[in-house]
Design an enzyme around this catalytic site. Structure first.
Site, short mmCIF file in Angstrom:
data_model
loop_
_atom_site.label_atom_id
_atom_site.label_comp_id
_atom_site.label_asym_id
_atom_site.label_seq_id
_atom_site.Cartn_x
_atom_site.Cartn_y
_atom_site.Cartn_z
N CYS A 18 42.44 38.06 35.06
CA CYS A 18 43.07 39.32 34.02
C CYS A 18 42.47 39.36 32.82
O CYS A 18 42.37 40.37 32.14
CB CYS A 18 44.40 38.79 34.02
SG CYS A 18 45.63 38.13 35.37
N ASP A 60 43.94 44.74 32.86
CA ASP A 60 44.83 45.88 33.12
C ASP A 60 44.53 47.19 32.65
O ASP A 60 44.95 48.15 33.01
CB ASP A 60 46.01 45.42 32.17
CG ASP A 60 46.87 44.00 32.59
OD1 ASP A 60 46.02 43.42 33.46
OD2 ASP A 60 47.54 43.45 31.84
N ASP A 98 47.74 51.05 36.04
CA ASP A 98 47.06 49.92 35.42
C ASP A 98 45.81 49.59 35.98
O ASP A 98 45.80 49.69 37.43
CB ASP A 98 47.85 48.70 35.32
CG ASP A 98 48.67 48.77 33.97
OD1 ASP A 98 48.94 49.76 33.34
OD2 ASP A 98 49.18 47.62 33.57
N HIS A 129 50.14 44.08 39.24
CA HIS A 129 48.73 44.00 39.27
C HIS A 129 48.32 43.09 40.51
O HIS A 129 49.15 42.05 40.84
CB HIS A 129 48.38 43.12 38.03
CG HIS A 129 48.48 43.68 36.66
ND1 HIS A 129 49.12 43.16 35.62
CD2 HIS A 129 48.61 45.10 36.32
CE1 HIS A 129 49.36 44.28 34.54
NE2 HIS A 129 49.08 45.20 35.20
N SER A 176 53.77 35.02 37.23
CA SER A 176 54.39 33.88 38.32
C SER A 176 53.41 32.84 38.42
O SER A 176 52.34 32.92 38.00
CB SER A 176 54.46 34.47 39.59
OG SER A 176 53.41 34.75 40.35
N ASP A 187 46.07 41.38 41.27
CA ASP A 187 45.02 40.48 41.24
C ASP A 187 45.50 38.89 41.42
O ASP A 187 44.72 38.03 41.15
CB ASP A 187 43.81 40.47 40.00
CG ASP A 187 44.63 40.40 38.86
OD1 ASP A 187 45.91 40.63 38.77
OD2 ASP A 187 43.87 40.65 37.77
#
Ligand code: ARG
Length: 387
Positions: free
Chosen positions: A365, A120, A210, A258, A313, A260
């Site tokens: 991440c 991040d 980010d 994000h 998620s 990714d």
């Protein structure tokens, strides 16, 4: 200097070199985050955390449960060892006391957050490592956890460019007041209209982004406008990387945070797409015109993962890490995704990583590329529409 007084080169070790232009070239050096000390951050305008069933109802904050932190740290340590076993150099951040109150001249905030996920915060483009602005007050000082690593890289590699985006003020002017009261009450269609218009929690008062909202494909960088990245952040990145084509993108994700787990490059010519979050049609056409195949990721192994206290998620499944263009680290329970990737010609390295999910991410991440073999290439010679 190594401990025996010899330089890395003299002792036969490969010299340290910051170099990474994309997400798939052979990985030589990486940062792996730590869960140590992570807290559920105190309430702030940028984000709402509300976990009434798991001990953190709205408005409460404090250290993550010790058992969860220990388990996540064990998986992160094992992953670091797995990478070292493959000859990859691994650096780790230095945690702070994240329960401490922090302050700038504009505000005080009762807690920090942690040093997961490093993706991040740090963006490596070629020989440059850029510290992102971040847009949570609880993450304002997170860069300090990485300063020992960055200083060491700066000392070891005389070509490394160490950059930091302008530190943001993050006053109330940077956030739409009441966003988190109204947004959750909107229908999916209304939320998607807001995503398309990029009318979300951040205002355009200052550049905010980010690093994990940026996907690197050589000459082209794709920047997702999200809960933590605004148009001004995209404009800043565009001016900062004048040799690149820096595109702003959105998808049909009602909670963009994000890129990714949404749009994941796997190798030149192949991008993994989370099918629930359709990229905009022009972007898809841009990829196809340049002979890229867009593969829709199979359903994640479980809709219950990540479990409690997570802001991710189940599509975290697609948050895979390339060791090279043929080899992917995949969370070990994501067997269907692994089968899909094998059928696409990849070797899959299964990695136990379930416990890390609640700390903000998967294998991509949790890492930052420091060195990948390879050079700057143009994978998109044909333009299309606004791309
Ligand atoms: N927001 C993504 C999802 O829930 C997870 C991406 C996390 N990525 C990261 N770099 N922290 O699907």
């Amino acid at each position: 200097m190594a401990r025996n007084g010899k330089t890395a080169a003299e002792s036969g070790a490969r010299p340290v070199k910051v170099n990474a232009w994309n997400g798939w070239d052979p990985l030589r050096h990486v940062i792996v985050g730590r869960a140590t000390g992570t807290v559920v951050q105190a309430p702030e305008p940028a984000v709402r955390r509300d976990f009434p069933d798991d001990g953190f109802p709205l408005g409460t904050y404090g250290p993550m449960p010790a058992g969860m932190t220990a388990e996540a740290d064990a998986q992160l340590d094992d992953f670091a060892e797995l990478l070292r076993g493959r000859g990859i150099r691994v650096d780790r951040p230095t945690p702070l006391d994240f329960t401490r109150e922090v302050a700038t001249p504009d505000w005080t905030h009762p807690s920090m957050s942690g040093c997961m996920p490093p993706r991040d915060l740090l963006l490596t483009v070629g020989n440059e490592i850029l510290e992102a602005t971040m847009s949570y007050r609880s993450r304002w000082f997170e860069y300090l956890c990485y300063r020992p690593v960055l200083q060491a890289l700066f000392d070891a590699d005389e070509d490394m460019r160490w950059e930091a985006a302008p530190k943001p003020r993050l006053t109330d002017a940077s956030y739409h007041a009441g966003f988190w009261d109204t947004y959750p009450t909107l229908s999916t269609e209304e939320q998607l209209a807001r995503v398309r218009a990029h009318d979300l929690v951040l205002t355009e008062a200052e550049p905010l982004f980010d690093a994990a909202d940026v996907a690197r494909f050589g000459r082209d960088l794709f920047v997702q406008l999200s809960f933590v990245t605004n148009r001004s952040g995209h404009r800043w990145l565009k001016r900062h990387f004048p040799e690149h084509r820096v595109h702003a993108v959105t998808s049909t994700n009602t909670h963009p945070l994000h890129i990714d787990a949404t749009w994941v490059p796997l190798r030149p010519g192949l991008v993994l797409h989370c099918g629930e979050r359709l990229a905009d049609a022009e972007l898809m056409e841009f990829f196809r015109r340049n002979d890229w195949e867009i593969v829709e990721a199979v359903q994640p192994a479980s809709w219950d993962h990540p479990p409690k206290l997570s802001y991710c998620s189940p599509w975290l499944a697609g948050n895979v890490l390339n060791l090279d263009p043929r080899t992917l680290c995949v969370e070990e329970k994501e067997v269907r995704l692994a089968d899909q990737l094998v059928s696409l010609g990849f070797e899959v390295v299964p990695v136990p990583f379930r416990a890390v999910g609640p700390f903000g991410g998967g294998l991509h991440c949790a890492t930052v590329d420091i060195e990948r073999e390879g050079t700057l290439e143009d994978y998109f010679p044909r333009r299309h529409g606004r791309y």
